[in-house]
Motif scaffolding. Structure first.
Motif, PDB file in Angstrom:
ATOM      1  N   ALA A   1       0.845  -1.200   0.000  1.00  0.00           N
ATOM      2  CA  ALA A   1       0.000   0.000   0.000  1.00  0.00           C
ATOM      3  C   ALA A   1       0.874   1.241   0.000  1.00  0.00           C
ATOM      4  O   ALA A   1       1.908   1.287   0.680  1.00  0.00           O
ATOM      5  CB  ALA A   1      -0.931   0.007   1.214  1.00  0.00           C
ATOM      6  N   HIS A   2       0.460   2.245  -0.805  1.00  0.00           N
ATOM      7  CA  HIS A   2       1.021   3.598  -0.701  1.00  0.00           C
ATOM      8  C   HIS A   2      -0.002   4.419   0.082  1.00  0.00           C
ATOM      9  O   HIS A   2      -1.170   4.502  -0.322  1.00  0.00           O
ATOM     10  CB  HIS A   2       1.230   4.228  -2.075  1.00  0.00           C
ATOM     11  CG  HIS A   2       2.029   3.384  -3.019  1.00  0.00           C
ATOM     12  ND1 HIS A   2       1.468   2.683  -4.057  1.00  0.00           N
ATOM     13  CD2 HIS A   2       3.341   3.114  -3.067  1.00  0.00           C
ATOM     14  CE1 HIS A   2       2.396   2.042  -4.717  1.00  0.00           C
ATOM     15  NE2 HIS A   2       3.555   2.266  -4.142  1.00  0.00           N
ATOM     16  N   ILE A   3       0.419   5.036   1.166  1.00  0.00           N
ATOM     17  CA  ILE A   3      -0.511   5.762   2.029  1.00  0.00           C
ATOM     18  C   ILE A   3       0.043   7.159   2.295  1.00  0.00           C
ATOM     19  O   ILE A   3       1.222   7.317   2.628  1.00  0.00           O
ATOM     20  CB  ILE A   3      -0.731   5.024   3.371  1.00  0.00           C
ATOM     21  CG1 ILE A   3      -1.269   3.605   3.112  1.00  0.00           C
ATOM     22  CG2 ILE A   3      -1.694   5.795   4.261  1.00  0.00           C
ATOM     23  CD1 ILE A   3      -1.463   2.778   4.361  1.00  0.00           C
ATOM     24  N   LYS A   4      -0.818   8.140   2.149  1.00  0.00           N
ATOM     25  CA  LYS A   4      -0.471   9.520   2.498  1.00  0.00           C
ATOM     26  C   LYS A   4      -0.823   9.732   3.965  1.00  0.00           C
ATOM     27  O   LYS A   4      -1.994   9.853   4.326  1.00  0.00           O
ATOM     28  CB  LYS A   4      -1.242  10.488   1.599  1.00  0.00           C
ATOM     29  CG  LYS A   4      -0.893  11.948   1.809  1.00  0.00           C
ATOM     30  CD  LYS A   4      -1.719  12.830   0.871  1.00  0.00           C
ATOM     31  CE  LYS A   4      -1.376  14.292   1.046  1.00  0.00           C
ATOM     32  NZ  LYS A   4      -2.203  15.157   0.165  1.00  0.00           N
ATOM     33  N   VAL A   5       0.209   9.754   4.799  1.00  0.00           N
ATOM     34  CA  VAL A   5       0.019   9.854   6.252  1.00  0.00           C
ATOM     35  C   VAL A   5      -0.169  11.321   6.609  1.00  0.00           C
ATOM     36  O   VAL A   5       0.639  12.177   6.230  1.00  0.00           O
ATOM     37  CB  VAL A   5       1.209   9.248   7.003  1.00  0.00           C
ATOM     38  CG1 VAL A   5       1.025   9.402   8.506  1.00  0.00           C
ATOM     39  CG2 VAL A   5       1.376   7.783   6.627  1.00  0.00           C
ATOM     40  N   GLY A   6      -1.256  11.595   7.341  1.00  0.00           N
ATOM     41  CA  GLY A   6      -1.634  12.965   7.634  1.00  0.00           C
ATOM     42  C   GLY A   6      -0.845  13.610   8.759  1.00  0.00           C
ATOM     43  O   GLY A   6       0.018  13.007   9.397  1.00  0.00           O
ATOM     44  N   GLU A   7      -1.189  14.870   9.025  1.00  0.00           N
ATOM     45  CA  GLU A   7      -0.449  15.660  10.013  1.00  0.00           C
ATOM     46  C   GLU A   7      -0.641  15.140  11.430  1.00  0.00           C
ATOM     47  O   GLU A   7       0.291  15.151  12.233  1.00  0.00           O
ATOM     48  CB  GLU A   7      -0.892  17.127   9.920  1.00  0.00           C
ATOM     49  CG  GLU A   7      -0.595  17.774   8.572  1.00  0.00           C
ATOM     50  CD  GLU A   7      -1.110  19.198   8.512  1.00  0.00           C
ATOM     51  OE1 GLU A   7      -1.794  19.613   9.476  1.00  0.00           O
ATOM     52  OE2 GLU A   7      -0.833  19.894   7.515  1.00  0.00           O
ATOM     53  N   THR A   8      -1.848  14.677  11.755  1.00  0.00           N
ATOM     54  CA  THR A   8      -2.105  14.256  13.145  1.00  0.00           C
ATOM     55  C   THR A   8      -1.265  13.046  13.522  1.00  0.00           C
ATOM     56  O   THR A   8      -0.818  12.925  14.665  1.00  0.00           O
ATOM     57  CB  THR A   8      -3.595  13.928  13.320  1.00  0.00           C
ATOM     58  OG1 THR A   8      -3.983  12.936  12.336  1.00  0.00           O
ATOM     59  CG2 THR A   8      -4.449  15.164  13.122  1.00  0.00           C
ATOM     60  N   TYR A   9      -1.017  12.148  12.582  1.00  0.00           N
ATOM     61  CA  TYR A   9      -0.203  10.965  12.874  1.00  0.00           C
ATOM     62  C   TYR A   9       1.255  11.351  13.099  1.00  0.00           C
ATOM     63  O   TYR A   9       1.915  10.846  14.007  1.00  0.00           O
ATOM     64  CB  TYR A   9      -0.323   9.958  11.731  1.00  0.00           C
ATOM     65  CG  TYR A   9      -1.702   9.353  11.597  1.00  0.00           C
ATOM     66  CD1 TYR A   9      -2.027   8.185  12.276  1.00  0.00           C
ATOM     67  CD2 TYR A   9      -2.680   9.952  10.815  1.00  0.00           C
ATOM     68  CE1 TYR A   9      -3.300   7.624  12.153  1.00  0.00           C
ATOM     69  CE2 TYR A   9      -3.945   9.409  10.692  1.00  0.00           C
ATOM     70  CZ  TYR A   9      -4.246   8.235  11.363  1.00  0.00           C
ATOM     71  OH  TYR A   9      -5.497   7.695  11.250  1.00  0.00           O
ATOM     72  N   HIS A  10       1.779  12.258  12.259  1.00  0.00           N
ATOM     73  CA  HIS A  10       3.152  12.718  12.453  1.00  0.00           C
ATOM     74  C   HIS A  10       3.290  13.490  13.764  1.00  0.00           C
ATOM     75  O   HIS A  10       4.330  13.419  14.433  1.00  0.00           O
ATOM     76  CB  HIS A  10       3.590  13.601  11.284  1.00  0.00           C
ATOM     77  CG  HIS A  10       3.880  12.835  10.032  1.00  0.00           C
ATOM     78  ND1 HIS A  10       2.973  12.713   9.001  1.00  0.00           N
ATOM     79  CD2 HIS A  10       4.981  12.135   9.637  1.00  0.00           C
ATOM     80  CE1 HIS A  10       3.504  11.991   8.027  1.00  0.00           C
ATOM     81  NE2 HIS A  10       4.720  11.617   8.387  1.00  0.00           N
ATOM     82  N   GLN A  11       2.253  14.233  14.122  1.00  0.00           N
ATOM     83  CA  GLN A  11       2.307  14.992  15.372  1.00  0.00           C
ATOM     84  C   GLN A  11       2.396  14.054  16.568  1.00  0.00           C
ATOM     85  O   GLN A  11       3.169  14.295  17.506  1.00  0.00           O
ATOM     86  CB  GLN A  11       1.056  15.887  15.482  1.00  0.00           C
ATOM     87  CG  GLN A  11       0.996  16.730  16.747  1.00  0.00           C
ATOM     88  CD  GLN A  11       2.071  17.795  16.780  1.00  0.00           C
ATOM     89  OE1 GLN A  11       2.446  18.328  15.745  1.00  0.00           O
ATOM     90  NE2 GLN A  11       2.582  18.106  17.958  1.00  0.00           N
ATOM     91  N   ARG A  12       1.628  12.952  16.552  1.00  0.00           N
ATOM     92  CA  ARG A  12       1.645  12.020  17.685  1.00  0.00           C
ATOM     93  C   ARG A  12       2.944  11.223  17.739  1.00  0.00           C
ATOM     94  O   ARG A  12       3.484  10.984  18.821  1.00  0.00           O
ATOM     95  CB  ARG A  12       0.464  11.051  17.576  1.00  0.00           C
ATOM     96  CG  ARG A  12      -0.868  11.636  17.969  1.00  0.00           C
ATOM     97  CD  ARG A  12      -1.903  10.540  18.186  1.00  0.00           C
ATOM     98  NE  ARG A  12      -2.050   9.700  17.010  1.00  0.00           N
ATOM     99  CZ  ARG A  12      -2.899   9.955  16.020  1.00  0.00           C
ATOM    100  NH1 ARG A  12      -3.656  11.026  16.075  1.00  0.00           N
ATOM    101  NH2 ARG A  12      -2.998   9.146  14.975  1.00  0.00           N
ATOM    102  N   LYS A  13       3.444  10.802  16.590  1.00  0.00           N
ATOM    103  CA  LYS A  13       4.607   9.908  16.570  1.00  0.00           C
ATOM    104  C   LYS A  13       5.934  10.664  16.625  1.00  0.00           C
ATOM    105  O   LYS A  13       6.867  10.257  17.324  1.00  0.00           O
ATOM    106  CB  LYS A  13       4.576   9.039  15.309  1.00  0.00           C
ATOM    107  CG  LYS A  13       3.423   8.051  15.248  1.00  0.00           C
ATOM    108  CD  LYS A  13       3.686   6.854  16.134  1.00  0.00           C
ATOM    109  CE  LYS A  13       2.609   5.796  15.954  1.00  0.00           C
ATOM    110  NZ  LYS A  13       2.857   4.603  16.780  1.00  0.00           N
TER     111      LYS A  13
END
Length: 1198
Positions: A866-878
């Motif tokens: 899968a190619h997935i565009k990971v959003g801002e909220t996920y980067h903020q948490r991780k």
């Protein structure tokens, strides 16, 4: 090995050494060594050789067993013990190879490998022997027949080879590259760059390739990419030899002095776990060769060129008493090797003599050797000679077996006809590179076939292979692998390599350097891992699922929420969806749709994965929609009722994915029927026209949504089935647009390929260039194409290839329930301004969020990524940053990619399966708060599923309301397991076991014990887990679980569901308790829980010294607590209670962790006692408890 560094006199070895031989050989040379060797008449007389006395072999001590001459006067350049048969191979400086059979060193075969160059390395394979010379690699049968002869470039100076697997070989030398050669096709497949002056020694472990350089460095390289991971600068002069065993790397070499290079008597030893040097080992000989000989310990054998050999431990001190002497015939030892069984050592000297040292009178070279084939005895001497010059000689003298059958030569001529074999077509590469001179064409040899040989085919197969409808029967063993080199490495199927420690030493960080969690692929039906990741990175879906909790035992929404919670907690470590897939296998609809694969089908790659994942996509959305439609919230799980997603109408899955529409059916009689319906996803419908005209993706999508088709349907007016025109009108568009691509045959694949080519030409023209059929733009030409001022920067040609899919689409609902769809690009946004959804006027903009693709790879049977565009909220948490990024998710491999890679589909190996488009600014429409739905009531008393359970059989006391755990409270935990599927392993030819697939375990009993308070040590959870799956092994000796304990009909235990007990443990984790146990890592893994490390107190690590073995709970309990536990079977209550007592003892001995030095002394005493006792607890009438020992006078029991 670099012989120029070892001895300058050997650098210019010439045949003149033969004539310079002294007539009288060394006094130690045994005349029996020259057996079966023909000497030159002017050479040495055998009578001049004194006889050496026989040597008595002492068991367990290496002594010389036999010596033999390989080739008189010619130095031995390399020796090698055969890994498959009881043979020793020797190569000489004159390019001659000789083999000796068995410990008696009986000459087996002898042949010339190269006419001028020395043999530098020998490697035995199953069907033959590989010989490496300066610029030649030759594969020969053990009898001397050539299998293939691969000539390298004349400028190459090869020194070493390394067999990475059964068909791949690395070859390196004094040049700035290493070649990878495929032994099946005898072709160079890869060229890896290395630093000058090159690599002369190569080794391999399950973690790294080790490359030794003449500059004195040892580099550790990645097994997949061959990139340098670590580098050790061992010696300032040059490297002589090195070896690797376990976690240790030992090197020897030369140091630079004012007068030149000097042999360094310090061995540099490195710890591969911490990647640093440990104390150097000083030896008493000049080390030229070294090998690990791990029989009982990690012994090192250090050999000097003068014949001195010393054994020592790499982390200990070298003892001069451990030195023995090899008596070479020549002045120098040239080579050294150790057999696979470690029972034999081979030395070769500069006069062509081979010495065999063994530790037993009858050694074996391999643990498991196959039988060696010998030549049949010659029958010529027993037959009478025939003189063919005499015409009257009777032919009856030729022996022929007596037979009454018709001979083959009597075949009638009428039954035979000449059938000449058709010449194969000329290779396309030859035709492409051919230069004509007159009527003769000249072309370089592409080396695709063996010289003077062509494949013999009995049948000509012209049938076209459809890679989309047919799947290879087996993922390995194919002669033709058309997709092998097309598939990029990061897209290939990843597998876990299991060792003796299971997964503990597998380097997942090599595949995933992000903080997002991958999913492990070894679980049955794990093909859906990529879709689980897609659903997880949809923020409204993630929050909705984690807020859901119901009372159904096998609810996919609940299990998916538990898995999402693990993905949230993980910091880059992989998770496994075992509980989710366990519930998935129990759903009848999944089995009816063919979504549950058998283990054999999944392992061999049978089944069309693209169709399978598209059906799974439709199934999971429908199942989640049904699970979330239930409005009745049980009192035991009343926390779910407070979710912001719950509503009185449709489920939130319906609000996110459902598209409301009207289906109109028009009969030819004029009667029209309209029915309202909804769908959760759409399937692409491709046009029938196969011309090469441009067809936007938006047009195909509109055709698929507003579908119009002719079909037979029932007409109430005509009262019979009639041809009808059915059309579909959209009433409401979904927030998340899900599309199944349905590329299941060559027809659809050709359509994607053709549209991508048309789009590529349009993009070239749009950016100012022209493209013709016979000319392609070079990269330099493309850079010259300027872009108008104010416009976007021109993308590269590589970014435009194989692209048809837009990143954004714009949809508009018309007043007459029509739908306008168009591609929306960055250029449109700059021209018309930012796109904003205008819901009042029915205008929506959708952005591509994920693509799921099917990787066609005949070698592995294919896979799904899968190619997935990971959003801002996920980067903020991780990661604590706010940005968006595209990632590739390939099971546990996660890698950031360029956004263009997500929409590039090379239909030869990368086929689109599922597309996810989301409305712009979707997250602002939903409340994304997560409220933990698990409440303290899950810990209260509950009824057992067992019908025969009685109160007298109760083994635990549930927690009261005033006993509810708080943050930091101790809880003793232990779990017992049963086996559902046995381990799949293979036994290699060297006797080692390789795990192909680990055993599938299921938790059977979970016990939690109070860790403080007046009831400390009393269990409050002792649940036996009911299972509907077949148990292969109850492991009663280790688990205490007996047949019938998990059956609700006959069990007398407190039987519950896995979900019920899982909720109890989740509540304890969320509340912040600390779990105390022994080996909790495996327990939590099988239970499928992610527990923060600061909440785990594992006694297996508390009482452990680095680089030492793990100690069992039974031995620790006997040693520290004077307790005899785990007598006949294990009991989880006893084990959990013992682990708590051991933790208290640990706090007492270490003074709450303030005195680590004193506790270290206690651990040293523990390990010394364990070695003496062989880690076995004595019987009651045997030895006394260590409490009575003097060394533990200060250590009292609890």
């Amino acid at each position: 090995m670099n012989f120029e560094v070892l001895d300058p006199g050997l650098a210019e070895y010439a045949p003149a050494m033969h004539s310079a031989l002294d007539p009288v050989l060394d006094a130690h040379l045994n005349p029996s060594l020259l057996q079966n060797v023909e000497l030159d008449p002017e050479g040495v007389a055998l009578e001049a050789l004194p006889v050496q006395e026989s040597v008595h072999i002492m068991e367990g001590v290496y002594s010389e067993l036999h010596s033999v001459v390989a080739e008189v006067g010619v130095p031995v350049s390399v020796s090698h013990f055969d890994l498959h048969e009881e043979m020793l191979w020797v190569g000489s400086h004159g390019g001659h190879a000789t083999s000796f059979f068995g410990p008696a060193l009986e000459r087996y075969s002898s042949f010339q490998v190269n006419g001028s160059d020395d043999i530098r390395q020998i490697q035995s394979l199953e069907n033959g022997i590989l010989f490496l010379t300066k610029n030649n690699l030759k594969y020969m049968a053990r009898g001397g027949l050539i299998i293939f002869d691969y000539l390298l470039d004349e400028s190459e100076d090869m020194h070493s080879l390394l067999l990475t697997d059964s068909s791949t070989l690395l070859v390196g030398g004094l040049q700035n590259h290493i070649l990878e050669i495929d032994l099946n096709t005898v072709q160079e497949t890869q060229k890896y760059a290395v630093e000058t002056p090159g690599v002369t020694i190569m080794r391999q472990t399950n973690r790294f390739f080790f490359c030794g350089h003449t500059s004195g460095k040892v580099s550790l390289r990645d097994l997949r990419t061959f990139k340098v991971e670590h580098e050790f600068d061992a010696f300032s002069g040059s490297l002589s030899d090195f070896d690797v065993h376990g976690n240790l790397l030992a090197t020897c070499g030369f140091s630079s002095r004012l007068t030149g290079l000097a042999c360094d008597r310090f061995l540099k030893v490195y710890d591969l776990r911490m990647m640093r040097a440990i104390t150097p080992l000083q030896v008493h000989v000049d080390p030229a060769f070294l090998r690990f000989i791990p029989t009982y310990t990690s012994r090192l054998a250090i050999i000097s060129q003068s014949g001195q050999c010393q054994f020592c431990e790499p982390t200990g001190l070298a003892n001069p008493a451990d030195i023995f002497h090899v008596n070479p015939v020549g002045p120098l030892l040239m080579t050294f090797d150790v057999s696979a069984s470690k029972q034999a050592l081979a030395f070769g000297d500069s006069e062509g003599c081979v010495h065999l040292w063994t530790d037993s009178p009858e050694p074996s070279f391999n643990p498991y050797s196959r039988e060696t084939e010998f030549a049949l005895p010659c029958l010529v001497d027993s037959l009478p000679p025939l003189d063919w010059s005499q015409d009257l000689l009777p032919l009856s003298l030729i022996p022929v077996p007596l037979t009454t059958d018709t001979l083959l030569s009597d075949w009638p001529a009428a039954n035979s006809a000449p059938a000449p074999r058709r010449a194969p077509p000329v290779d396309a590469e030859i035709l492409r590179t051919m230069k004509k001179v007159g009527f003769i064409g000249y072309a370089p040899n592409p080396r695709t076939r063996l010289r003077n040989q062509i494949p013999y085919r009995l049948k000509e197969s012209d049938s076209e292979f459809d890679s989309f409808s047919q799947v290879t029967e087996s993922p390995i063993g194919r002669e033709e692998e058309p997709h092998r080199h097309m598939v990029s490495k990061k897209y290939r199927k990843v597998t876990i390599k299991y060792s003796k420690l299971g997964l503990e030493d597998f380097d997942f960080k090599h595949y995933n350097k992000t903080l997002f969690a991958g999913l492990e692929p070894h679980i049955p039906n794990a093909y859906c891992n990529c879709m689980i990741q897609v659903l997880y990175f949809l923020e409204p879906v993630r929050c909705l699922i984690q807020n859901h909790l119901c009372q159904k035992e096998f609810c996919l929404a609940c299990e998916l929420g538990f898995l999402f919670h693990m993905l949230d907690l993980s910091r880059g470590d992989p998770c496994q969806g075992s509980n989710f897939l366990r519930a998935f296998r129990t759903i009848p609809e999944a089995s009816a749709l063919g979504l549950i694969l058998a283990d054999s089908d999944e392992a061999s790659g049978k089944g069309n994965l693209a169709r399978l994942i598209q059906r799974w996509n439709r199934f999971i959305l429908t199942q989640l929609h049904q699970d979330l439609q239930e409005l009745e919230v049980p009192q035991a799980y009343r926390g779910a009722g407070g979710s912001s997603f719950c509503s009185s109408g449709d489920s939130v899955i319906g609000q996110l994915f459902s598209c409301e529409m009207e289906n109109c059916s028009l009969c030819r009689c004029g009667s029209e029927t309209v029915r309202a319906s909804s769908t959760l996803l759409f399937t692409l419908s491709y046009p029938e026209d196969k011309t090469g005209k441009n067809c936007d993706f938006a047009q195909v999508l509109k055709r698929s949504i507003c579908l119009e088709q002719n079909t037979q349907a029932w007409c109430d007016n005509c009262e019979k089935y009639q041809p009808t025109i059915q059309t579909r009108n959209i009433c409401h568009l979904p927030d998340i647009l899900v599309i199944n691509c349905e590329v299941n045959s060559l027809k659809e694949a050709d359509f994607w390929r053709m549209q991508a080519e048309v789009a590529f030409k349009i993009a070239i023209k749009k950016h100012g260039g022209e493209i013709s059929k016979n000319k392609e733009f070079a990269l330099a030409d493309w850079k010259e194409l300027g872009s108008p001022e104010g416009m976007l920067m021109c993308p590269s040609i590589e970014e435009l290839k194989n692209v048809w899919l837009p990143f954004s689409i714009r949809m508009k609902m018309t007043k007459n329930k029509g739908l306008d769809v168009c591609n929306w690009t960055d250029g449109d946004e700059m021209q018309w301004g930012p796109a904003r959804a205008d819901e009042e006027h029915g205008v929506y903009v959708y952005d591509l969020m994920a693509t799921v693709v099917h990787i066609l790879d005949s070698r592995t049977g294919g896979s799904l990524v899968a190619h997935i565009k990971v959003g801002e909220t996920y980067h903020q948490r991780k990661e604590g940053v706010t940005h968006q990024q595209w990632y590739l998710f390939n099971d546990f491999l996660i890698e950031p990619i360029d956004k263009h890679e997500a929409v590039q589909f090379d239909m030869n190996w990368k086929v689109p399966a599922i597309l996810y488009y989301i409305k712009r600014n979707l997250n602002s429409k939903y409340n994304l708060n997560i409220k933990n739905p698990i409440e303290a009531s899950v810990l209260l008393a509950e009824a057992s599923l067992a019908r025969k359970q009685r109160k007298t059989h109760t083994t635990f006391i549930p927690l009261m309301l005033n006993e509810m755990p708080q943050v930091g409270d101790l809880v003793g935990l232990d779990a017992e397991f049963v086996t559902l599927n046995e381990e799949e392993a293979e036994l290699r030819s060297d006797g080692t076991k390789s795990t192909i697939k680990p055993s599938q375990m299921s938790v059977a009993r979970i016990t939690c014990v109070r860790g403080q308070g007046p009831n400390e040590g009393i269990p409050f959870i002792d649940d036996y887990i009911s299972t509907q799956e077949q148990v292969v092994d109850y492991l009663t000796q280790y688990s205490g679980i007996k047949p019938g304990d998990l059956d609700a009909k006959i069990s007398s235990k407190h039987l519950t569901t896995l979900k019920s007990t899982y909720l109890k443990l989740r509540f304890l984790i969320d509340i912040g308790v600390k779990f105390v146990g022994h080996g909790l890592q495996k327990d939590f893994r099988v239970i499928n829980l992610m527990v923060p490390k600061d909440q785990v107190l594992d006694t297996v690590y508390l009482f452990h010294m680095p680089r030492k073995r793990m100690i069992s709970l039974r031995f620790l309990a006997w040693y520290f607590l004077d307790l005899k536990i785990q007598g006949e079977t294990h009991d989880s209550i006893e084990d959990a209670r013992t682990a708590l007592q051991l933790y208290r003892k640990y706090l007492e001995l270490s003074k709450n962790g303030t005195e680590p030095e004193s506790f270290h002394k206690v651990l040293k005493g523990l390990y010394e006692k364990g070695r003496k006792m062989d880690w076995k607890v004595p019987e009651p009438e045997g030895q006394t408890s260590p409490k009575n020992a003097a060394v533990f006078s200060s250590v009292l029991a609890l």
